[in-house]
Each structure stands twice: as structure tokens, then as C-alpha cells.
Design an enzyme around this catalytic site. Structure first.
Site, PDB file in Angstrom:
ATOM      1  N   THR A  15      28.439 -53.701 -41.912  1.00  0.00           N
ATOM      2  CA  THR A  15      29.192 -54.703 -42.672  1.00  0.00           C
ATOM      3  C   THR A  15      28.276 -55.600 -43.485  1.00  0.00           C
ATOM      4  O   THR A  15      28.631 -56.056 -44.574  1.00  0.00           O
ATOM      5  CB  THR A  15      30.027 -55.547 -41.684  1.00  0.00           C
ATOM      6  OG1 THR A  15      31.006 -54.698 -41.115  1.00  0.00           O
ATOM      7  CG2 THR A  15      30.701 -56.717 -42.357  1.00  0.00           C
ATOM      8  N   THR A  95      27.469 -54.039 -36.681  1.00  0.00           N
ATOM      9  CA  THR A  95      27.583 -54.804 -35.430  1.00  0.00           C
ATOM     10  C   THR A  95      28.217 -54.000 -34.303  1.00  0.00           C
ATOM     11  O   THR A  95      28.078 -54.366 -33.140  1.00  0.00           O
ATOM     12  CB  THR A  95      28.422 -56.090 -35.640  1.00  0.00           C
ATOM     13  OG1 THR A  95      29.736 -55.724 -36.051  1.00  0.00           O
ATOM     14  CG2 THR A  95      27.781 -57.022 -36.639  1.00  0.00           C
TER      15      THR A  95
HETATM   16  N1  ASP Z   1      31.672 -50.590 -38.569  1.00  0.00           N
HETATM   17  C1  ASP Z   1      30.637 -51.552 -38.818  1.00  0.00           C
HETATM   18  C2  ASP Z   1      29.368 -51.070 -38.168  1.00  0.00           C
HETATM   19  O1  ASP Z   1      29.121 -51.235 -37.009  1.00  0.00           O
HETATM   20  C3  ASP Z   1      31.044 -52.874 -38.368  1.00  0.00           C
HETATM   21  C4  ASP Z   1      30.065 -53.981 -38.601  1.00  0.00           C
HETATM   22  O2  ASP Z   1      28.977 -53.816 -39.079  1.00  0.00           O
HETATM   23  O3  ASP Z   1      30.435 -55.116 -38.273  1.00  0.00           O
HETATM   24  O4  ASP Z   1      28.585 -50.497 -38.805  1.00  0.00           O
END
Ligand code: ASP
EC number: 3.5.1.38
Length: 330
Positions: A15, A95
């Protein structure tokens, strides 16, 4: 004036590299589209904290990361950290699985130089995005001498967490990262402030080195629920060297699943009782007679971290006592 630290910044997607159609898109957006240079361009202030050297290693959401991605990130970090003109590193990361990658690095990197894994809950394009400040803070933490020797750190929402403890515990809020025993410190206006240090062994004090790991043994997770059927457990156990059973409560196991799990252990699959509650210790020989069944228990590791630890442990030994001691040490 002391010289600025040289910090390597490795982009892997997520993200923090995302882009929404509109600023109100805080949760629906495309992930992993902005390159690391474009993200860094949004925080020219970071150049006052450190000399930055950026590279794009991956560009994918962390939900896709398998063992090969973890090994690739670890290897690249290891070679950067070995260079005299690199003082620390930042990895931008999705995340979703940030705590798994961070724990893997915490256990396998052989360096006291700071490594900070950072993501964001909102893409840079969203209202009140946390992307720019989280990355700025991560660079500040990696560049600061007080971060040396603490192992891999995760920085988010003004907080510094140890990779061992941190868990993503909310699906959309900025305040998503929690450590059950508390964070290590805060970051405020580009300055880390620590209040505690990790108690468990990491980096230089573990038997694993990323430089000698080429693959990881297959360890799978089974998530318990009342109607979980025996066939599902048998199918997963059939292909694994280790199995983390994310049991209810204190690692409880439904009566009809005892036999398939005992059978797996008899065939040499290392079965580890964990808890799906998200917190707490699983007591050995408490809810189940682990000695009699040849099972192991986690200490307090959540199932995804237990998977990482068991996979590493199995590269050292398959002896149940050795493996159990590893759960209690790391
Ligand atoms: N789907 C994303 C990831 O983990 C979510 C994020 O980065 O918050 O790459």
C-alpha cells in the site's frame, strides 16, 4: 557536525506504493504501483536525515510473499549491510505480512546495523495517508545510532516495534500495529526515543544465517474451528514437514482431530500447538499430553510467526527437545 548515515532503501510494493482513483479511497486502491524513487520524492525532508540509496527489489503485495521472497529480501539486505558505506536499511513492504518478513529477518540477518521494515495503511494518494510520515520515520530510525543492535524493527504510526512481537491487528485503521508487551519506542519529528529493548535473542545471537539458507522446509498452518474435518487436517499434514495447529483457547484440539494429528507426529511431521486467540502462552502438557503425543507447543508466537520459526528450526534439527527449546528462546 557528524556525518549523515548512509541508508539503503529497498522497495518491495504494498500500500505504501499504492495509488487510489480518488483521495477518499483509503481502502480501495491499486497496490504496488509506485516505484521506490517516486515514493521517496514525496519526502525530500528525508535527505536531511540520511544519504539515501534506493532500489526496487520487488513490486508486489505482501499477501503473495512465499519463502522465496523472504529469502530474496534477506539476501539482498545481507549483502548491503556487509558494505562499509551502508549504515542501515529500510524495506518498504505491504502491511499484510510485514510481521512475518520482519521476524524472518530478525532471526537470520547477521548484522547489528539497523533494519527497519515499513508499510502504510493508506496509499500516498489517500486523505490522511500515513505513507510519507511512516517512511520518513523509518529512515530516521534506521539512521539513528540508538537503533543499532536491536534487530529488525517495524515502524508505523509514530511507533517503533520489535519484529518479534509486532502483529497487524486491524484491517484498515492507521493504528493497526500492536505488540502484546508494548512498543519499543516512539518516533517524534525525526527522532527515535526508546524505552525498552527486545528480551529474546535475535540477529547475531541466533544459529541461522541468511547467507547459508537456500530453501526453507515446508511448514503449514491449520486454523481450528468446530466443524473442521479430519480430511482437511490429514491433507495438510500429508505434504508438510511441520504443522502449526492454531487451536482454540490454550491450543485446544477437538476430539475427532487428535488421531490425525497424533498420526502425523508418528510419521515424523512436527506438530506444534498454537492458539488462534492472537495472544498468550500455550502451556506444554496443559490442554494436551504433548510429551506422550510427541507434540510441541509455541511459547507465545502467533501461528504465522510460529511457521517462520519452525521452518528455521527444522533446518537445524528434527529433535523435539531441541525444537521446543527454540520456541522458548526466540
Ligand atoms: N495488500 C497490501 C500488502 O500487504 C496491504 C498493505 O500494504 O497494507 O501488500
Amino acid at each position: 557536525m557528524t556525518a549523515k548515515a548512509n541508508i539503503a532503501v529497498i522497495g518491495t510494493g504494498g500500500t505504501i506504493a499504492g495509488q487510489g482513483e480518488a483521495a477518499v479511497n483509503t481502502s480501495a486502491y491499486a497496490c504496488s504501483v509506485l516505484g521506490i524513487d517516486a515514493i521517496l520524492d514525496t519526502i525530500p525532508q528525508a535527505r536531511a536525515l540520511a544519504n539515501l540509496r534506493a532500489e526496487q527489489l520487488l513490486q508486489i503485495g505482501s499477501e503473495n510473499f512465499d519463502n522465496t521472497h523472504l529469502l530474496a529480501i534477506g539476501r539482498r539486505l545481507s549483502s548491503l549491510l556487509a558494505q562499509d558505506d551502508v549504515d542501515g536499511a529500510v524495506v518498504t513492504h505491504g502491511t499484510d505480512t510485514i510481521e512475518e518478513t520482519a521476524y524472518f529477518l530478525h532471526l537470520t540477518l547477521k548484522s547489528a546495523k539497523p533494519v527497519v521494515v515499513v508499510g502504510s495503511m493508506r496509499p500516498p494518494s489517500a486523505l490522511s495517508s500515513d505513507a510519507a510520515l511512516n517512511l520518513y520515520d523509518a529512515i530516521a530510525v534506521a539512521a539513528h545510532p540508538s537503533s543499532r543492535g536491536l534487530g529488525t524493527l517495524v515502524v508505523a504510526n509514530d511507533e517503533i516495534h520489535t519484529a518479534r512481537d509486532v502483529v497487524k491487528s486491524n484491517s484498515f485503521k492507521l493504528e493497526a500495529f500492536r505488540s502484546p508487551y508494548g512498543m519499543l519506542g516512539y518516533v517524534i519529528e525525526g527522532q527515535p526515543r526508546y524505552y525498552r529493548s527486545p528480551a529474546r535473542a535475535h540477529t547475531l545471537a541466533t544459529p541461522w544465517s541468511i547467507d547459508t539458507l537456500s530453501t526453507l522446509p515446508k511448514v503449514d498452518i491449520v486454523y481450528a474451528y468446530g466443524a473442521l474435518d479430519r480430511g482437511a487436517v490429514e491433507a495438510i499434514a500429508a505434504g508438510a514437514q511441520g504443522l502449526i495447529y492454531a487451536g482454540t483457547g490454550n491450543g485446544n484440539i477437538a476430539g475427532h482431530l487428535l488421531e490425525p494429528l497424533r498420526d502425523a507426529a508418528r510419521r515424523g511431521v512436527r506438530v506444534v500447538r498454537a492458539t488462534r486467540t492472537g495472544n498468550g502462552i500455550v502451556l506444554r502438557n496443559g490442554a494436551q499430553p504433548d510429551d506422550e503425543y510427541g507434540w510441541l507447543t509455541v511459547d507465545d508466537q502467533i501461528p504465522p510467526k510460529a511457521r517462520i520459526l519452525l521452518a528455521l528450526a527444522l533446518t537445524q534439527s528434527s529433535d523435539a527437545r531441541v525444537l521446543q527449546a527454540i520456541f522458548e528462546r526466540y
